[in-house]
Design an enzyme around this catalytic site. Sequence first.
Site, PDB file in Angstrom:
ATOM      1  N   SER A 295       0.434   6.174   8.855  1.00 26.79           N
ATOM      2  CA  SER A 295       0.332   4.735   8.785  1.00 26.79           C
ATOM      3  C   SER A 295       1.393   3.986   8.878  1.00 26.79           C
ATOM      4  O   SER A 295       2.599   4.455   8.735  1.00 26.79           O
ATOM      5  CB  SER A 295      -0.178   4.641   7.180  1.00 26.79           C
ATOM      6  OG  SER A 295       0.901   4.762   6.222  1.00 26.79           O
ATOM      7  N   ASP A 296       1.386   2.683   9.098  1.00 27.63           N
ATOM      8  CA  ASP A 296       2.638   1.771   8.899  1.00 27.63           C
ATOM      9  C   ASP A 296       2.787   1.799   7.436  1.00 27.63           C
ATOM     10  O   ASP A 296       2.399   2.057   6.608  1.00 27.63           O
ATOM     11  CB  ASP A 296       2.339   0.422   9.646  1.00 27.63           C
ATOM     12  CG  ASP A 296       3.604  -0.539   9.973  1.00 27.63           C
ATOM     13  OD1 ASP A 296       4.787  -0.366   9.503  1.00 27.63           O
ATOM     14  OD2 ASP A 296       3.431  -1.358  10.903  1.00 27.63           O
ATOM     15  N   CYS A 297       4.439   1.459   7.373  1.00 27.22           N
ATOM     16  CA  CYS A 297       4.835   1.627   5.960  1.00 27.22           C
ATOM     17  C   CYS A 297       4.173   0.870   4.680  1.00 27.22           C
ATOM     18  O   CYS A 297       4.091  -0.434   4.828  1.00 27.22           O
ATOM     19  CB  CYS A 297       6.383   1.455   6.041  1.00 27.22           C
ATOM     20  SG  CYS A 297       6.939   2.710   7.115  1.00 27.22           S
ATOM     21  N   ALA A 299       1.010   0.876   4.374  1.00 26.77           N
ATOM     22  CA  ALA A 299      -0.398   0.382   4.899  1.00 26.77           C
ATOM     23  C   ALA A 299      -1.422   0.959   3.947  1.00 26.77           C
ATOM     24  O   ALA A 299      -2.364   0.300   3.805  1.00 26.77           O
ATOM     25  CB  ALA A 299      -0.563   0.617   6.261  1.00 26.77           C
TER      26      ALA A 299
END
Length: 781
Positions: A295-297, A299
């Site tokens: 995941s993007d951080c 997210a």
Amino acid sequence: MASIAVVLVLQALLLFVTAVSAQPQYACNSNSGSIQSYAFCNTSFDLSNRVRDLISRLTVQEKISQLVNKASAVPRLGISSYEWWQEALHGIAYSPGVQFGGNVPSATSFPQTILTAASFNTTLFYKIGQAISTEGRAMYNVGNSGATFWSPNINIYRDPRWGRGQETPGEDPVLSSQYGTYFVRGLQDVNEGEPYSDASAGLSRLKVSACCKHFTAYDLESWNGVERYNFNALVTQQDLTDTYNPPFQSCVQEGHVSGIMCSYNRVNGVPTCADRNLLTNTLRNNWGFIGYIVSDCDAVSLIYDATKYASSPEDAVADVLKAGLDLNCGSYMTQHAQTAYQAGKINDFDLDRALTNLFIVRMRLGLFDGDPKTQPYGTLGKSDICSDEHQQLALEAACQGIVLLKNEGRSLPLSQGSVKTLAVIGPNANAANIMLGNYHGNPCKYVTPLQGLQSYVSTVSAPGCASVACTGDDLISAAVDTATKADAVVLVVGLDITQETETHDRTSLLLPGQQQQLITQVASAAKVPVILVIMCGGPVDISFAKYDNRISSILWVGYPGEAGGVAIAQVIFGEYNPGGRLPVTWYPENYTQMSMLDMNMRPNPSTGYLGRTYRFYSGPTLFQFGEGLSFSSFQYQFTSARRRLSVFMSSNQSSSSELHKPSNRRKPYSFFLQAEDSRCETLQFPVKITVSNQGSHAGSHSVLLYHTPPKSSPTGSPKQQLIEFTRLHLEAGSESSVTFMIRPCNHLSTVKKDGSRIFHGGMHTLSVGDVHHRLSVMQVH
Ligand SMILES: *[C@@H]1O[C@H](CO)[C@@H](O)[C@H](O)[C@H]1NC(C)=O
Ligand SMILES: *[C@@H]1O[C@H](CO)[C@@H](O)[C@H](O)[C@H]1NC(C)=O
Ligand SMILES: *[C@@H]1O[C@H](CO)[C@@H](O)[C@H](O)[C@H]1NC(C)=O
Ligand SMILES: *[C@@H]1O[C@H](CO)[C@@H](O)[C@H](O)[C@H]1NC(C)=O
């Protein structure tokens, strides 16, 4: 990446950099006694058996502790902790897992991606990837880095205001796909350019692991109160298939990337990291992705905390795991997966599925094979970082990307003989750190534009503005004075990361503050030639300079990296003949009247929406995608290319497949093939183009081959589309030829509203520059 919390963590990390003791992170040390005899440590077993054995030994708590970027150690199994988060956008960069200092104070800083993309040179993309992975693996060996890097960023640069456009290869899906493919291969390949065989690609050894991000339709930080964290991108199936997704599909299928990052935004209501259709159906099942999804951080936390898409933190965790996510950048998973497990929202199957993807990547990197020194690339170390070869490549890359946008009266190149004193003016004249753009590390060294130019002639210099923001005009008159003392002027202006970066989109395309005033005042007082050098990632509206005949030449230099000043000077003094081409359209300022939230690529005449990128935008431009001059001039000719293509249709096909009408014998053009049709494989033909250098300078030149679909194509077909490109070097007066193999169902196809790709009968046009070739495609029975 980088929410506020993360930025703080990053800063804290930088402070303690030298305090961290450097140890490579690996398992199955030969001193680890009986653990060595466990199957997961035994390299004679295949990876799936080793991973299965490892997972079978973990408790639920241990399993959960592996699902975050900072994976815990499992001391009883001899497994060290592992930091998954490393950045390497255009060189090894500051990030939680990267430590500069001690052994490794710096790393080679290549140009920001957008400039490298402007070279249209796939060999360069590959070689930069290779140099970065050599430095990354060397840093891993000496304990200053992990081996998983969250690069490249291959989102389509849809809107010129986007603060992260600089990180990407631009607005075109073909260029972005090629960039991603070659950069990823450069990072990951262990066999030096040998293409992977598809069968082994999923489990083969990795030099380092790359990660294509951010999947998908992510290209907005903040606009009019809407943040990337809560933005719901409304995207048509047509735009997803022919614009937003192709770079990711190529990354998977051609680049064999081992990591994918899902984005912050939602797509049509669903957070991408919780979208089973995207992560499992599209990515894994349709495209055959083998690797881990991160995941993007933070997210995952947004899915509950920010958007309430999930109704509890446990549901957020369950949603992403069920969708096919494997790793949470952040700590939400360790906080909430245990309670989700107890509540029965996730089970061992969900955990084991994710863990399998994660441990296979760690094993492919050799992190479970004992001491890295004894493994492939084990001898890489300090001396392989900032090597002469890599620093030379950083210079070459900057030279190859620089774009010449205007050159009245052939004012460039300057000759050392006729310029005794050169004035170097502007807020970026002595730029150092600014030349790196964002996501950078500590470079081996800097050469600023002023320093670069000083090595050719004597200079006088003035900044003209206190900073790029250029809020006052108090330094302008001194700059004008300085300029009048010289035989020629180089103005270095543009942007920096206070104007465009992650979390910060622009609201205007104009140069900030008083920069325009500085330029016009200097230009009207100085002797010609006046050379304008624009240092920035995203495009700026410099119409005033384009049409000001006091300004003889314009160069766009992106953020050119650590060797930027040398490259700029080499181009200005003619040691390098520029051959870069713009990877994005440069629009006029009034483009900003369009909503940044409108994800549609196609124009909409009923609302006055003009659409996006050279493929669809229907308004005026300042400079076009692919524009770029040379000190020489190049001419093209189609020397061998067929004019007719007949597609065999058996008589019963019309009714059974999606052909228009059975009775179309009198309309031989009125038919189409689905891109998946088996006949597509046999339809391919070469197109040979001869290129001649008609000027007096040797130079490199990129040949961009475009396709214009037939008029009868489905609604929403692009005006034209880039289908292939290659970069050639030509001596003055020489010619050379290039052959592109055209696969019509791929290259000459368009995408329908429902997202299906078709190859349509009719009159197709192939173009290079102003030279066109018509190809008639008809059916026969
Ligand atoms: C690894 O497995 C092979 C095959 O089963 C076995 O012969 C070998 O002894 C094992 N190695 C270790 C270190 O246990
Ligand atoms: C910007 O102005 C030009 C010319 O005046 C016009 O054609 C174009 O539609 C305008 N663009 C937008 C987005 O309004
Ligand atoms: C078309 O005709 C051929 C030969 O008669 C037959 O084998 C094939 O199954 C038919 N295709 C379809 C889609 O009906
Ligand atoms: C493409 O890039 C490679 C690597 O820098 C370089 O050796 C080659 O000369 C470039 N090709 C052209 C035509 O500029």
